[in-house]
Scaffold this active site. Structure first.
Site, PDB file in Angstrom:
ATOM      1  N   ASN A  34       9.752  -6.005   1.862  1.00  0.00           N
ATOM      2  CA  ASN A  34       9.634  -6.055   3.447  1.00  0.00           C
ATOM      3  C   ASN A  34       9.410  -4.543   3.738  1.00  0.00           C
ATOM      4  OD1 ASN A  34       9.212  -7.314   5.737  1.00  0.00           O
ATOM      5  ND2 ASN A  34      11.301  -6.524   6.417  1.00  0.00           N
ATOM      6  N   LYS A  35       9.407  -4.365   5.063  1.00  0.00           N
ATOM      7  CA  LYS A  35       9.383  -2.984   5.572  1.00  0.00           C
ATOM      8  C   LYS A  35      10.210  -1.882   4.936  1.00  0.00           C
ATOM      9  CE  LYS A  35       6.611  -1.605   7.756  1.00  0.00           C
ATOM     10  NZ  LYS A  35       5.371  -0.872   7.155  1.00  0.00           N
ATOM     11  N   ARG A  91      -4.706  -3.456   2.097  1.00  0.00           N
ATOM     12  CA  ARG A  91      -3.272  -3.108   2.053  1.00  0.00           C
ATOM     13  C   ARG A  91      -2.981  -3.870   0.681  1.00  0.00           C
ATOM     14  NH1 ARG A  91       0.165  -3.395   7.140  1.00  0.00           N
ATOM     15  NH2 ARG A  91       1.264  -1.952   6.051  1.00  0.00           N
ATOM     16  N   ASP A 143       7.092  -9.374   3.070  1.00  0.00           N
ATOM     17  CA  ASP A 143       5.638  -9.318   2.903  1.00  0.00           C
ATOM     18  C   ASP A 143       5.226  -9.860   1.484  1.00  0.00           C
ATOM     19  OD1 ASP A 143       6.120  -6.944   4.913  1.00  0.00           O
ATOM     20  OD2 ASP A 143       4.138  -7.312   4.594  1.00  0.00           O
ATOM     21  N   GLN A 157       7.298   0.024  14.591  1.00  0.00           N
ATOM     22  CA  GLN A 157       6.908  -1.353  15.088  1.00  0.00           C
ATOM     23  C   GLN A 157       8.244  -1.961  15.562  1.00  0.00           C
ATOM     24  OE1 GLN A 157       6.446   0.006  11.861  1.00  0.00           O
ATOM     25  NE2 GLN A 157       4.719  -1.024  10.927  1.00  0.00           N
ATOM     26  N   ARG A 209      -1.449  -6.350  11.978  1.00  0.00           N
ATOM     27  CA  ARG A 209      -0.337  -6.220  10.793  1.00  0.00           C
ATOM     28  C   ARG A 209       0.553  -7.161  10.885  1.00  0.00           C
ATOM     29  NH1 ARG A 209       3.283  -6.504  13.532  1.00  0.00           N
ATOM     30  NH2 ARG A 209       4.681  -5.886  12.010  1.00  0.00           N
ATOM     31  N   GLY A 210       1.675  -7.107   9.847  1.00  0.00           N
ATOM     32  CA  GLY A 210       2.292  -8.269   9.635  1.00  0.00           C
ATOM     33  C   GLY A 210       1.673  -9.295   8.781  1.00  0.00           C
ATOM     34  N   ALA A 211       2.512  -9.864   7.400  1.00  0.00           N
ATOM     35  CA  ALA A 211       1.946 -10.366   6.420  1.00  0.00           C
ATOM     36  C   ALA A 211       1.065 -11.685   6.797  1.00  0.00           C
ATOM     37  CB  ALA A 211       2.840 -10.609   5.502  1.00  0.00           C
TER      38      ALA A 211
HETATM   39  O1  MRU Z   1       3.417  -2.343   7.745  1.00  0.00           O
HETATM   40  P1  MRU Z   1       3.594  -3.695   8.634  1.00  0.00           P
HETATM   41  O2  MRU Z   1       3.820  -3.467  10.132  1.00  0.00           O
HETATM   42  O3  MRU Z   1       2.558  -4.810   8.223  1.00  0.00           O
HETATM   43  O4  MRU Z   1       4.760  -4.438   7.921  1.00  0.00           O
HETATM   44  C1  MRU Z   1       5.294  -5.657   8.407  1.00  0.00           C
HETATM   45  C2  MRU Z   1       6.402  -6.285   8.018  1.00  0.00           C
HETATM   46  O5  MRU Z   1       7.163  -5.752   6.989  1.00  0.00           O
HETATM   47  C3  MRU Z   1       6.975  -7.449   8.252  1.00  0.00           C
HETATM   48  O6  MRU Z   1       8.227  -7.388   8.371  1.00  0.00           O
HETATM   49  C4  MRU Z   1       6.603  -8.466   7.454  1.00  0.00           C
HETATM   50  O7  MRU Z   1       5.172  -8.342   7.425  1.00  0.00           O
HETATM   51  C5  MRU Z   1       6.778  -9.813   7.769  1.00  0.00           C
HETATM   52  S1  MRU Z   1       5.675 -10.526   9.303  1.00  0.00           S
HETATM   53  C6  MRU Z   1       5.937 -11.985   9.830  1.00  0.00           C
END
Ligand code: MRU
Length: 358
Positions: free
Chosen positions: A255-256, A93, A245, A204, A49-51
């Site tokens: 973002n999250k 996603r 994201d 997270q 996970r994470g963009a």
């Molecule tokens: O749902 P996730 O854990 O994939 O969400 C991740 C985030 O929101 C991060 O802040 C974002 O992807 C940046 S990662 C460098």
């Protein structure tokens, strides 16, 4: 030591090894993805996970998809299979644009290869796709490092940094986006403290950011999401840095979930609010944040706690739930966006377009 979140093992017939982030911090287990279905599932269930990490993983997912091809298949069939894998992985996603950015880049590379070398063997096309996936990986490592260099100046001795979710090494191929300036400032010997929002519902921040920073020896304090405003009011927070994201052409940033609230709290308390993200997170095809698709996730993530196995029911069975995984922060609430190219102060359509062209 910085965690290596993803690693391609072998040649075109190889596989992708991932740290299974669903199990951290309790267990450190490597997951081997040997087909696109397995990789789709790893992205969907947040094993990876994470963009930026999703983008890199999906790129390798296309290499896995082409392993289904046999000697009797030709280049045309190769492109067909690759396109199908793009559609399939692209449905895992919806919010992080890095996923679509990586898939489109590989599709384009493959089409160019076929246009230039129509007589080539399928094996050569598969090799070209793997080479491009490796390039995306390496570029991400470099972009993360540069984001750190460009952002470290915002962290000084005595800083109290608040971050949300996880935008560290676990979310990228390199040393992260939002956490990268922290790693760089730490290397320079600066003394600061990081407050990590636990980041409900999937934690997270508590599970991953705290784990990473603690491993690196950086002082980290986990707080519940609803404590951030009070900490700001009491003067514990001097800077907020989060990842992203998807960033629209005007700077509106997904973002999250919870990031938007932090931007409002930061503005109210006179605290700078930074977004750290690579160029691959910008989506210039959309004018503003209203157009960013927001992923809705399962009710169970909110009504139960502690993951599976060992889930605890914390809300009545069958109760209605709303579970958007992301929110959008207006550009006007963002002090600056830190990228691998530098810093975009007061981001808007003009400054972003100029910065990305530079
Ligand atoms: O749902 P996730 O854990 O994939 O969400 C991740 C985030 O929101 C991060 O802040 C974002 O992807 C940046 S990662 C460098």
């Amino acid at each position: 030591m910085i965690a290596q979140t993803l690693k391609w093992i072998g040649d075109v017939d190889g596989f992708l090894e991932l740290i299974d982030q669903r199990l951290l911090p309790g267990e450190f287990v490597k997951l081997q993805c040997r087909d696109t279905e397995q990789l789709y599932d790893a992205i969907k269930t947040l094993a990876v996970r994470g963009a930026p990490a999703i983008g890199v993983a999906a790129a390798y997912g296309l290499v896995l998809g082409m392993q289904k091809l046999t000697e009797v298949d030709d280049l045309e069939r190769g492109i067909e299979v690759l396109s199908k894998s793009c559609e399939y992985l692209g449905s895992s996603r919806p919010t992080a644009v890095n996923l679509f950015w990586a898939l489109n880049r590989l599709r384009k590379r493959a089409e160019e290869f076929v246009a230039v070398k129509p007589e080539a063997k399928l094996q050569a096309l598969r090799e070209a796709v793997l080479t491009e996936a490796n390039a995306i990986y390496q570029e991400d490592v470099e972009m993360c490092r540069r984001i750190g260099e460009n952002g470290q100046k915002f962290i000084t001795d005595g800083s109290g940094i608040l971050t949300h979710c996880n935008a560290g090494a676990l979310a990228t191929a390199g040393q992260g986006t939002a956490l990268s300036p922290m790693f760089e400032a730490f290397k320079k010997g600066r003394k600061f403290k990081v407050y990590s929002d636990e980041t409900r519902p999937l934690l997270q921040g508590a599970r991953l950011t705290a784990w990473e920073l603690k491993q690196a020896g950086i002082e980290v304090v986990v707080i519940c999401d609803n404590m951030a405003g009070w900490l700001m009011k009491q003067g514990h927070i001097s800077t907020v840095i989060t990842g992203a994201d998807r960033i629209a052409a005007n700077g509106d940033t997904a973002n999250k979930i919870g990031t938007y609230s932090l931007s409002i709290l930061a503005r109210e308390n006179g605290i700078p609010f930074y977004i750290a993200a690579p160029s691959s997170t910008f989506d210039l095809s959309i004018t503003n944040g209203d157009e960013i698709p927001i992923e809705q996730r399962a009710a169970e993530e909110v009504t139960t706690f502690g993951g599976s196995p060992g889930k605890t029911q914390i809300a009545p069975e069958g109760v209605k739930v709303y579970n958007p995984a992301f929110d959008v922060t207006d550009a006007s609430k963002i002090t600056a966006i830190i990228t691998e190219k530098g810093v975009i102060e007061k981001p808007d359509t003009e400054s972003i377009s100029k910065h990305l062209r530079s």
